[in-house]
Design a protein around this motif. Structure first.
Motif, mmCIF file in Angstrom:
data_model
loop_
_atom_site.group_PDB
_atom_site.id
_atom_site.type_symbol
_atom_site.label_atom_id
_atom_site.label_comp_id
_atom_site.label_asym_id
_atom_site.label_seq_id
_atom_site.Cartn_x
_atom_site.Cartn_y
_atom_site.Cartn_z
ATOM 1 N N GLU A 16 0.830 -1.210 0.000
ATOM 2 C CA GLU A 16 0.000 0.000 0.000
ATOM 3 C C GLU A 16 0.865 1.261 0.000
ATOM 4 O O GLU A 16 0.569 2.230 -0.707
ATOM 5 N N LYS A 17 1.935 1.256 0.782
ATOM 6 C CA LYS A 17 2.819 2.425 0.849
ATOM 7 C C LYS A 17 3.567 2.625 -0.469
ATOM 8 O O LYS A 17 3.773 3.755 -0.923
ATOM 9 N N ILE A 18 3.984 1.516 -1.087
ATOM 10 C CA ILE A 18 4.671 1.621 -2.381
ATOM 11 C C ILE A 18 3.723 2.185 -3.435
ATOM 12 O O ILE A 18 4.094 3.069 -4.224
ATOM 13 N N ALA A 19 2.497 1.691 -3.446
ATOM 14 C CA ALA A 19 1.502 2.215 -4.390
ATOM 15 C C ALA A 19 1.227 3.692 -4.130
ATOM 16 O O ALA A 19 1.038 4.480 -5.063
ATOM 17 N N GLY A 20 1.240 4.069 -2.850
ATOM 18 C CA GLY A 20 0.941 5.454 -2.500
ATOM 19 C C GLY A 20 1.963 6.448 -3.000
ATOM 20 O O GLY A 20 1.625 7.613 -3.265
ATOM 21 N N ILE A 21 3.219 6.019 -3.139
ATOM 22 C CA ILE A 21 4.233 6.940 -3.663
ATOM 23 C C ILE A 21 4.406 6.781 -5.175
ATOM 24 O O ILE A 21 5.228 7.463 -5.780
ATOM 25 N N GLY A 22 3.645 5.857 -5.771
ATOM 26 C CA GLY A 22 3.643 5.708 -7.223
ATOM 27 C C GLY A 22 4.856 5.017 -7.802
ATOM 28 O O GLY A 22 5.127 5.157 -9.008
ATOM 29 N N ALA A 23 5.587 4.248 -6.978
ATOM 30 C CA ALA A 23 6.779 3.566 -7.482
ATOM 31 C C ALA A 23 6.382 2.430 -8.419
ATOM 32 O O ALA A 23 5.465 1.663 -8.127
ATOM 33 N N ARG A 24 7.087 2.308 -9.530
ATOM 34 C CA ARG A 24 6.796 1.246 -10.502
ATOM 35 C C ARG A 24 7.572 -0.031 -10.206
ATOM 36 O O ARG A 24 7.131 -1.121 -10.535
ATOM 37 N N ARG A 25 8.744 0.125 -9.592
ATOM 38 C CA ARG A 25 9.568 -1.019 -9.187
ATOM 39 C C ARG A 25 10.289 -0.649 -7.899
ATOM 40 O O ARG A 25 10.433 0.535 -7.580
ATOM 41 N N VAL A 26 10.743 -1.658 -7.194
ATOM 42 C CA VAL A 26 11.487 -1.383 -5.958
ATOM 43 C C VAL A 26 12.680 -2.317 -5.839
ATOM 44 O O VAL A 26 12.696 -3.416 -6.411
ATOM 45 N N ALA A 27 13.656 -1.858 -5.085
ATOM 46 C CA ALA A 27 14.750 -2.714 -4.631
ATOM 47 C C ALA A 27 14.579 -2.895 -3.135
ATOM 48 O O ALA A 27 14.472 -1.909 -2.395
ATOM 49 N N VAL A 28 14.517 -4.136 -2.686
ATOM 50 C CA VAL A 28 14.401 -4.452 -1.266
ATOM 51 C C VAL A 28 15.753 -4.963 -0.783
ATOM 52 O O VAL A 28 16.234 -5.995 -1.256
ATOM 53 N N ASP A 79 11.141 4.941 -9.265
ATOM 54 C CA ASP A 79 11.112 3.733 -8.448
ATOM 55 C C ASP A 79 11.416 4.065 -6.986
ATOM 56 O O ASP A 79 11.493 5.237 -6.606
ATOM 57 N N ALA A 80 11.584 3.034 -6.168
ATOM 58 C CA ALA A 80 11.796 3.246 -4.731
ATOM 59 C C ALA A 80 12.684 2.145 -4.170
ATOM 60 O O ALA A 80 12.953 1.132 -4.831
ATOM 61 N N ILE A 81 13.116 2.349 -2.919
ATOM 62 C CA ILE A 81 14.006 1.424 -2.219
ATOM 63 C C ILE A 81 13.388 1.104 -0.867
ATOM 64 O O ILE A 81 12.761 1.966 -0.230
ATOM 65 N N VAL A 82 13.554 -0.146 -0.433
ATOM 66 C CA VAL A 82 13.031 -0.593 0.854
ATOM 67 C C VAL A 82 14.175 -1.204 1.648
ATOM 68 O O VAL A 82 14.945 -2.011 1.109
ATOM 69 N N SER A 83 14.293 -0.825 2.910
ATOM 70 C CA SER A 83 15.282 -1.448 3.791
ATOM 71 C C SER A 83 14.562 -2.336 4.783
ATOM 72 O O SER A 83 13.490 -1.987 5.286
ATOM 73 N N VAL A 84 15.167 -3.495 5.073
ATOM 74 C CA VAL A 84 14.622 -4.412 6.072
ATOM 75 C C VAL A 84 15.791 -4.890 6.922
ATOM 76 O O VAL A 84 16.659 -5.617 6.438
ATOM 77 N N PRO A 135 12.777 7.618 -3.166
ATOM 78 C CA PRO A 135 11.989 7.354 -1.955
ATOM 79 C C PRO A 135 12.466 6.069 -1.287
ATOM 80 O O PRO A 135 12.815 5.107 -1.963
ATOM 81 N N VAL A 136 12.447 6.072 0.042
ATOM 82 C CA VAL A 136 12.846 4.891 0.783
ATOM 83 C C VAL A 136 11.825 4.622 1.878
ATOM 84 O O VAL A 136 11.297 5.550 2.498
ATOM 85 N N ILE A 137 11.508 3.354 2.075
ATOM 86 C CA ILE A 137 10.622 2.907 3.143
ATOM 87 C C ILE A 137 11.435 1.977 4.041
ATOM 88 O O ILE A 137 12.094 1.059 3.543
ATOM 89 N N HIS A 138 11.389 2.231 5.338
ATOM 90 C CA HIS A 138 12.150 1.415 6.276
ATOM 91 C C HIS A 138 11.244 0.419 6.992
ATOM 92 O O HIS A 138 10.161 0.778 7.472
ATOM 93 N N LEU A 139 11.703 -0.844 7.050
ATOM 94 C CA LEU A 139 11.078 -1.874 7.877
ATOM 95 C C LEU A 139 12.114 -2.299 8.912
ATOM 96 O O LEU A 139 12.840 -3.273 8.723
ATOM 97 N N PRO A 140 12.221 -1.571 10.021
ATOM 98 C CA PRO A 140 13.211 -1.911 11.049
ATOM 99 C C PRO A 140 12.821 -3.199 11.763
ATOM 100 O O PRO A 140 11.665 -3.385 12.151
ATOM 101 N N THR A 141 13.786 -4.083 11.956
ATOM 102 C CA THR A 141 13.488 -5.406 12.513
ATOM 103 C C THR A 141 14.127 -5.651 13.868
ATOM 104 O O THR A 141 13.992 -6.744 14.416
#
Length: 349
Positions: free
Chosen positions: A39-51, A100-105, A126-132
């Motif tokens: 949902e967050k990726i769709a919200g920023i309009g990213a077409r592809r991501v690197a996780v 596109d966007a980047i995701v950290s986990v 854009p970057v989205i963080h998933l801190p673990t």
């Protein structure tokens, strides 16, 4: 900063907004919030991501778009420019663009290095963080500071780059080894002295939310560390020096815990707080089961030299210390006083 309770899947989670105008973003805290990623990726309009993930592939949520998966490794040994260079090369090979966007986990070292790569690649994606880890959830992933280390010191190369969202899924904490819990507790302990209130005894999710809420208030008021944001470095000046002096055998939160006890003792020696308030620093640290003794083999003059490398030390030694108006930055602390307090700290035998 605003905080709300929201339903996600079958549970309730907390949402705290970091209010930075056009760069504002939400921090979601609770069980299962990682599943908000698509949902967050769709919200920023990213077409592809690197996780970029330090967690196994089968623990990762769906992204909803074509995805490049890169393995990462939590730890200071990989928090360097070589890691950032390697990530950016993979982004380029995948053809990641500004659409596109980047995701950290992962833990705080992963969110730091991935955040810096996101800030630099194509001059900012854009970057989205998933801190673990607990440390990353209560502190490292929020606030937009990204950085890597040099041999000369911690976090010397970095950038301010706010994420688009932070998803603190408490389910990730269930498999943490005990030392990672201790690592996070160090940041929670110091939060007691920077305006978060006494967090001891609260449910863990409430402690995380309170720490994030206080950090969000500070970051919203001082995004680029020119004043109030110095409060977040409570206990960190000695903490960072101890990490370096032990070649990172001492973890960040452990160093911050010892640094918090030292900050209380230094504030007391300077006449800023009462003996009872000095004792409270030790009491809070001990209540979390944190270390409070200086590691064996520490040399006072070497620790002082390392503390001079702290980013706050623009004119002599500077510390964030408690006082009659609460915590504040105190510059120009005499080296003789710092040495005296360090020499008086109890140490491991």
């Amino acid at each position: 900063m605003t905080a709300t309770d929201t339903r996600v899947h079958s549970g309730i989670h907390r949402r705290i907004d970091v209010e930075l105008g056009e760069r504002a973003y939400p921090v979601h805290i609770g069980s299962g919030v990682r599943h908000l990623l698509a949902e967050k990726i769709a919200g920023i309009g990213a077409r592809r991501v690197a996780v970029v993930s330090a967690r196994p592939r089968d623990t990762l949520p769906e992204t909803g778009v074509p995805t490049l998966y890169l393995e990462a490794r939590d730890g200071e040994e990989d928090k360097n420019l070589a890691t950032v260079d390697r990530m950016c090369r993979h982004f380029a090979e995948f053809g990641l663009s500004r659409a596109d966007a980047i995701v950290s986990v992962g833990g705080g070292t992963t969110t730091d290095s991935v955040g810096l790569a996101a800030a630099l690649y194509h001059r900012g994606l854009p970057v989205i963080h998933l801190p673990t880890t607990l440390l990353a959830q209560v502190d490292a992933s929020v606030g937009g500071k990204t950085a890597v280390n040099l041999p000369q010191g911690k976090n010397l190369v970095g950038q301010y780059w706010q994420p688009s969202a932070v998803l603190c899924d408490t389910d990730y904490l269930e498999t943490l080894p005990q030392r990672e819990w201790t690592n996070g507790y160090g940041e929670l302990a110091r939060a007691n002295f920077i305006g978060a209130g006494d967090l001891r005894g609260l449910p863990l999710e409430e402690q995380i939310a309170a720490s994030v809420a206080r950090k969000a208030e500070i970051v919203a008021a001082d995004e680029r560390d020119t004043g109030l944001r110095h409060l977040l470095n409570y206990g960190h000046t000695l903490g960072h020096a101890l990490e370096r002096a032990t070649d990172f055998a001492l973890r960040h939160g452990e160093g911050v815990a010892i640094g918090t006890v030292f900050a209380g003792r230094l504030a007391g020696a300077l006449g800023r707080i009462s003996a009872e308030r000095v004792a409270e620093h030790l009491d809070v640290v001990q209540s979390y089961g944190l270390p409070y003794l200086l590691p064996a083999g520490m040399v006072t003059r070497e620790l002082v030299a390392l503390m001079r490398l702290d980013k706050k030390a623009t004119d002599g030694l500077a510390f964030v210390l408690d006082g009659p108006r609460g915590a504040e930055l105190v510059p120009g602390v005499p080296e003789s006083m710092v040495t005296e307090v360090l020499d008086g700290m109890p140490g491991e035998r």
